[in-house]
Each structure stands twice: as C-alpha cells, then as structure tokens.
Design a protein around this motif. Structure first.
Motif, PDB file in Angstrom:
ATOM      1  N   PHE A 190      37.508  40.332  37.746  1.00  0.00           N
ATOM      2  CA  PHE A 190      38.770  41.459  38.085  1.00  0.00           C
ATOM      3  C   PHE A 190      38.812  42.265  36.610  1.00  0.00           C
ATOM      4  O   PHE A 190      38.580  41.521  35.550  1.00  0.00           O
ATOM      5  N   GLY A 191      39.394  43.398  36.797  1.00  0.00           N
ATOM      6  CA  GLY A 191      39.668  44.194  35.452  1.00  0.00           C
ATOM      7  C   GLY A 191      38.504  44.819  35.232  1.00  0.00           C
ATOM      8  O   GLY A 191      37.368  44.564  35.446  1.00  0.00           O
ATOM      9  N   VAL A 192      38.984  46.005  34.678  1.00  0.00           N
ATOM     10  CA  VAL A 192      37.774  47.099  34.334  1.00  0.00           C
ATOM     11  C   VAL A 192      36.533  46.564  33.479  1.00  0.00           C
ATOM     12  O   VAL A 192      35.449  46.686  34.032  1.00  0.00           O
ATOM     13  N   PRO A 193      36.777  45.648  32.383  1.00  0.00           N
ATOM     14  CA  PRO A 193      35.623  45.243  31.810  1.00  0.00           C
ATOM     15  C   PRO A 193      34.811  44.240  32.493  1.00  0.00           C
ATOM     16  O   PRO A 193      33.590  44.313  32.543  1.00  0.00           O
ATOM     17  N   ALA A 194      35.428  43.448  33.182  1.00  0.00           N
ATOM     18  CA  ALA A 194      34.516  42.376  34.053  1.00  0.00           C
ATOM     19  C   ALA A 194      33.873  43.003  35.115  1.00  0.00           C
ATOM     20  O   ALA A 194      32.823  42.723  35.483  1.00  0.00           O
ATOM     21  N   VAL A 195      34.639  44.026  35.805  1.00  0.00           N
ATOM     22  CA  VAL A 195      34.055  44.647  37.080  1.00  0.00           C
ATOM     23  C   VAL A 195      32.594  45.520  36.550  1.00  0.00           C
ATOM     24  O   VAL A 195      31.769  45.294  37.210  1.00  0.00           O
ATOM     25  N   ASN A 196      33.073  46.149  35.537  1.00  0.00           N
ATOM     26  CA  ASN A 196      31.867  47.162  35.150  1.00  0.00           C
ATOM     27  C   ASN A 196      30.700  46.264  34.688  1.00  0.00           C
ATOM     28  O   ASN A 196      29.661  46.576  34.920  1.00  0.00           O
ATOM     29  N   ALA A 197      31.076  45.076  33.965  1.00  0.00           N
ATOM     30  CA  ALA A 197      29.787  44.186  33.209  1.00  0.00           C
ATOM     31  C   ALA A 197      29.147  43.611  34.799  1.00  0.00           C
ATOM     32  O   ALA A 197      27.918  43.652  34.570  1.00  0.00           O
ATOM     33  N   VAL A 198      30.084  43.104  35.680  1.00  0.00           N
ATOM     34  CA  VAL A 198      29.194  42.468  36.532  1.00  0.00           C
ATOM     35  C   VAL A 198      28.282  43.547  37.480  1.00  0.00           C
ATOM     36  O   VAL A 198      27.329  42.961  37.855  1.00  0.00           O
TER      37      VAL A 198
END
Length: 177
Positions: free
Chosen positions: A150-158
């Motif tokens: 969850f959250g922009v950084p984690a979603v983009n990274a995954v």
C-alpha cells in the motif's frame, strides 16, 4: 551506491524497539491509522493505492518451506529497498512480538538474514513493514494467505519488480479485483 551486503553488514538491518513506550505507541498508531483487525479479512483498511495478492503456496511439491517462500520474501526485501533512502528505516510489526526497526539497504539477498522466513513472510504471524509516517508499507496476512502493498512507493515498486512471483490479485484499493 555501495552494496552493504558485500561487507557482511546485514546484522545492521534490525534493531529492536523498546516496547515501553516507543514500540507500543508505534503499534497503537498503526492500529488506529489502518484499522488493523487481528484475524479479520481484510486485516486492515486497505488504502488507495493498494494491491493485495494471494500468496503462492509455500508448500509447493517441488520445494518445501522456507525455500518455497523465498521468492516472496525476496520481493518484499527488494520493494522495501526501492521505497526508502539508503540511510532510512521502516518499522516492523507482527502483532504479537515486540516491534523493530528495519533498514532495507542493509540487505540485498534476504537469505543473508537470520530468520528471514519469519520477518519477510507471514509464517504464522502477520508480517507488517510500514514507513514511519505511514505513507506506505506491506502487510502479509497468514490467515488470509495474502500480501498487501500500500501507498504510492510500495505499489509502484511491486508493480515494477514483481516478475510473476505474485499472480492472483485479490483486491485493488481495498475492493475486490
């Protein structure tokens, strides 16, 4: 950037947080901010953006736990490293044991960490990594057998790093896929 694992620095990846008062306060803030509910599905109010996947079976016929869980654990390790600056750390909770501080850049290969199968995979306990400001994180749920980024950084990274490790999307932004 220096790869700290080549120096054997993975022991600097973890630091326990004293439960009184810091660990308890950080846990209660997490519970309040995300509506965490032990044993419920979903275990937290999944914010937008978020993606929740079904965990692949860690007991695959060709490999037994923990080896079968290692690809998911490595993905979590890699995603967290993408989300923070070299010097920064995240908070780790599991809902049962004392919380800790985790420095993702101190680990390149999750197998270098002692007991990674309990820290980076929801093996009986929740696996929760969250930024100190609660803007992103990862929650592995052993009861639902799921993992939520969850959250922009984690979603983009995954999305960028998941190379078929996680396949079945259960929810996006807290809604059924």
């Amino acid at each position: 950037m220096t790869d700290v694992s080549e120096f054997g620095w993975s022991e600097f990846a973890w630091a326990d947080l004293d439960w009184e008062p810091l660990g308890r306060e950080m846990w209660h803030e997490f519970v309040a901010d995300f509506g965490f509910r032990h044993g419920k599905v979903p275990a937290l109010n999944e914010p937008a953006p978020s993606i929740t996947w079904a965990l692949p079976s860690p007991r695959a016929p060709h490999a037994q736990f923990p080896e079968a869980a290692q690809p998911v654990s490595q993905l979590v390790c890699d995603v967290l490293r993408e989300c923070v600056e070299y010097w920064d750390s995240l908070v780790h909770h599991d809902g049962v044991h004392p919380s800790g501080r985790y420095r993702p850049h101190a680990v390149t290969d999750v197998a270098d960490l002692e007991r990674w199968e309990y820290s980076h995979y929801p093996n009986g306990d929740y696996m929760i990594f969250v930024s100190k400001d609660h803007t992103f994180g990862v929650l592995g749920d052993p009861f639902e057998a799921s993992i939520c980024f969850f959250g922009v950084p984690a979603v983009n990274a995954v999305v960028a790093l998941n190379d078929g490790v996680l396949e079945e999307v259960l929810r996006r932004d807290g809604r059924s896929a």
